[in-house]
Design a protein around this motif. Sequence first.
Motif, PDB file in Angstrom:
ATOM      1  N   VAL A  19       0.809  -1.211   0.000  1.00  0.00           N
ATOM      2  CA  VAL A  19       0.000   0.000   0.000  1.00  0.00           C
ATOM      3  C   VAL A  19       0.850   1.273   0.000  1.00  0.00           C
ATOM      4  N   LYS A  20       2.178   1.149   0.206  1.00  0.00           N
ATOM      5  CA  LYS A  20       3.032   2.334   0.132  1.00  0.00           C
ATOM      6  C   LYS A  20       3.045   2.897  -1.289  1.00  0.00           C
ATOM      7  N   ARG A  21       2.611   2.094  -2.253  1.00  0.00           N
ATOM      8  CA  ARG A  21       2.548   2.551  -3.639  1.00  0.00           C
ATOM      9  C   ARG A  21       1.144   3.037  -4.011  1.00  0.00           C
ATOM     10  N   TYR A  22       0.231   3.045  -3.046  1.00  0.00           N
ATOM     11  CA  TYR A  22      -1.122   3.522  -3.299  1.00  0.00           C
ATOM     12  C   TYR A  22      -1.150   5.055  -3.232  1.00  0.00           C
ATOM     13  N   SER A  23      -2.067   5.637  -3.972  1.00  0.00           N
ATOM     14  CA  SER A  23      -2.340   7.061  -3.798  1.00  0.00           C
ATOM     15  C   SER A  23      -3.162   7.253  -2.532  1.00  0.00           C
ATOM     16  N   SER A  24      -3.266   8.499  -2.066  1.00  0.00           N
ATOM     17  CA  SER A  24      -4.062   8.763  -0.863  1.00  0.00           C
ATOM     18  C   SER A  24      -5.521   8.396  -1.098  1.00  0.00           C
ATOM     19  N   GLY A  25      -6.011   8.620  -2.320  1.00  0.00           N
ATOM     20  CA  GLY A  25      -7.390   8.259  -2.633  1.00  0.00           C
ATOM     21  C   GLY A  25      -7.630   6.764  -2.574  1.00  0.00           C
ATOM     22  N   MET A  26      -6.660   5.976  -3.055  1.00  0.00           N
ATOM     23  CA  MET A  26      -6.796   4.514  -2.987  1.00  0.00           C
ATOM     24  C   MET A  26      -6.760   4.031  -1.543  1.00  0.00           C
ATOM     25  N   MET A  27      -5.943   4.674  -0.716  1.00  0.00           N
ATOM     26  CA  MET A  27      -5.886   4.309   0.710  1.00  0.00           C
ATOM     27  C   MET A  27      -7.243   4.543   1.365  1.00  0.00           C
ATOM     28  N   VAL A  28      -7.862   5.689   1.039  1.00  0.00           N
ATOM     29  CA  VAL A  28      -9.176   5.997   1.604  1.00  0.00           C
ATOM     30  C   VAL A  28     -10.200   4.971   1.129  1.00  0.00           C
ATOM     31  N   ARG A  29     -10.181   4.636  -0.145  1.00  0.00           N
ATOM     32  CA  ARG A  29     -11.114   3.644  -0.694  1.00  0.00           C
ATOM     33  C   ARG A  29     -11.014   2.335   0.083  1.00  0.00           C
ATOM     34  N   LEU A  30      -9.787   1.851   0.269  1.00  0.00           N
ATOM     35  CA  LEU A  30      -9.611   0.567   0.944  1.00  0.00           C
ATOM     36  C   LEU A  30      -9.990   0.656   2.418  1.00  0.00           C
ATOM     37  N   GLY A  31      -9.580   1.749   3.081  1.00  0.00           N
ATOM     38  CA  GLY A  31      -9.904   1.908   4.495  1.00  0.00           C
ATOM     39  C   GLY A  31     -11.399   2.018   4.730  1.00  0.00           C
ATOM     40  N   PHE A  32     -12.094   2.789   3.895  1.00  0.00           N
ATOM     41  CA  PHE A  32     -13.538   2.933   4.050  1.00  0.00           C
ATOM     42  C   PHE A  32     -14.242   1.607   3.767  1.00  0.00           C
ATOM     43  N   ALA A  33     -13.757   0.867   2.751  1.00  0.00           N
ATOM     44  CA  ALA A  33     -14.377  -0.413   2.410  1.00  0.00           C
ATOM     45  C   ALA A  33     -14.322  -1.380   3.584  1.00  0.00           C
ATOM     46  N   VAL A  34     -13.179  -1.414   4.288  1.00  0.00           N
ATOM     47  CA  VAL A  34     -13.055  -2.295   5.460  1.00  0.00           C
ATOM     48  C   VAL A  34     -13.991  -1.837   6.573  1.00  0.00           C
ATOM     49  N   ALA A  35     -13.960  -0.520   6.888  1.00  0.00           N
ATOM     50  CA  ALA A  35     -14.783  -0.001   7.985  1.00  0.00           C
ATOM     51  C   ALA A  35     -16.266  -0.192   7.709  1.00  0.00           C
ATOM     52  N   ALA A  36     -16.677   0.027   6.440  1.00  0.00           N
ATOM     53  CA  ALA A  36     -18.102  -0.066   6.105  1.00  0.00           C
ATOM     54  C   ALA A  36     -18.609  -1.495   6.163  1.00  0.00           C
TER      55      ALA A  36
END
Length: 430
Positions: A166-183
């Motif tokens: 994930v160090k190669r992810y953009s900030s937007g991709m990080m948010v997408r993945l984090g929100f998907a887990v939380a939701a």
Amino acid sequence: MATAIEFNNISKLYRLGMVGTGTLSHDLKRWWTINIRHKEDPYLRIGETNDRSTKGESDYVWALKDIDFKVEQGDVVGIIGKNGAGKSTLLKILSRVTAPTTGTIRARGRIGSLLEVGTGFHPEMTGRENIYMNGAILGMTKAEINRKLDEIIDFSGCERYIDTPVKRYSSGMMVRLGFAVAAHLDPEILVVDEVLAVGDAEFQKKAIGKMQDVSKGEGRTVLFVSHNMGSIKALCKHGLLLENGKVKYSGDISQTITEYLSGNNIDYGVALVDRKDRIGIGGIRVNRISITTIKNEEITHVLSGQDFKLRFYYESTLADTQKNILLGVRINDGNGNNISLIHNRLTGNPFSVKKGEGLFELLVHNNPLNAGLYSISYSIMGNNGQLPYLDFIDSAMKLKVQEGDFYRSGELAPRDFGPLLLNAQLFNIQ
């Protein structure tokens, strides 16, 4: 209806620039007073209001002070306020990231939080590995994650990169993945901070839809912090307005937004007295323009679909009452393109002006402007529009428009739909 969250006298005190109290003597005094003498923390009394715009006298500030409110089960509450008002601190206390200085919170059910981009993610681990780790941190079992893994990956839209660190992810991709887990934690309470602003328009729409499903379809509780008033209004029923760490208003979301936009600590309107680019022979001149709600409460910006007014405060030095005065108002987009032009002869409202101060108003129904920044120009002419100008200023003020529920459907029109929203409906005629 049952209470999902209850905040009782929640306060949070910080010392600026320090961890703890900053000195060993202060720490010992605090420990002795609280634990041995069983009295109040001596440093609580000297904390100041958390106003970031002023210097202050004390090193101690109240990030939150005496917060009392309840959230009913299944409710969606929008928490709004200026930067530094205490919104994120309140969510961090609820999510147990930090502890309150005073007070207690009672929450019924599991809490899923998304407070910062990439919270709980390890940069060297892949997206898939971080789903398992982040899910475990949030309280999901491995079997639960296995069952929901495909759904989480699909919702995030990061399938192609799911086995990439994930160090190669953009900030937007990080948010997408984090929100998907939380939701997909299936929490009884979902807490979402401003992080959605990092995502693109498509993901914001998807995330808001998910929060609506969670609250309406599943009866879960959502606390949502955002500076996007359109998203707040589309998603939330109730609102909480924080100012300098205190509750300024709590109630219906529309009224909460109005209170926020019409607060007393903002410099409203535009003074034009010293404008050097003014054109005209004089006699009438506009000295100030403001934006107001339909109830004449001054605001800093408007929402798509909102009724609002532009108010032109003028002064006339004309000796006699002048009839057939023409006021023209032009709206341009950020690139200088003409969006709309209106004048009072076109609308059938003849103006007459007498010596002294007065006010012209432009009332806009169901604001058709899409989100963006626009400029307002005006001109005043006599003899029903005959030149020369009495007063004219090009780009006299800026008009900021945020996304709003223009079609009353819960959907927000993307900015790239163009500057104007068509007041129309689509029908399927069989």
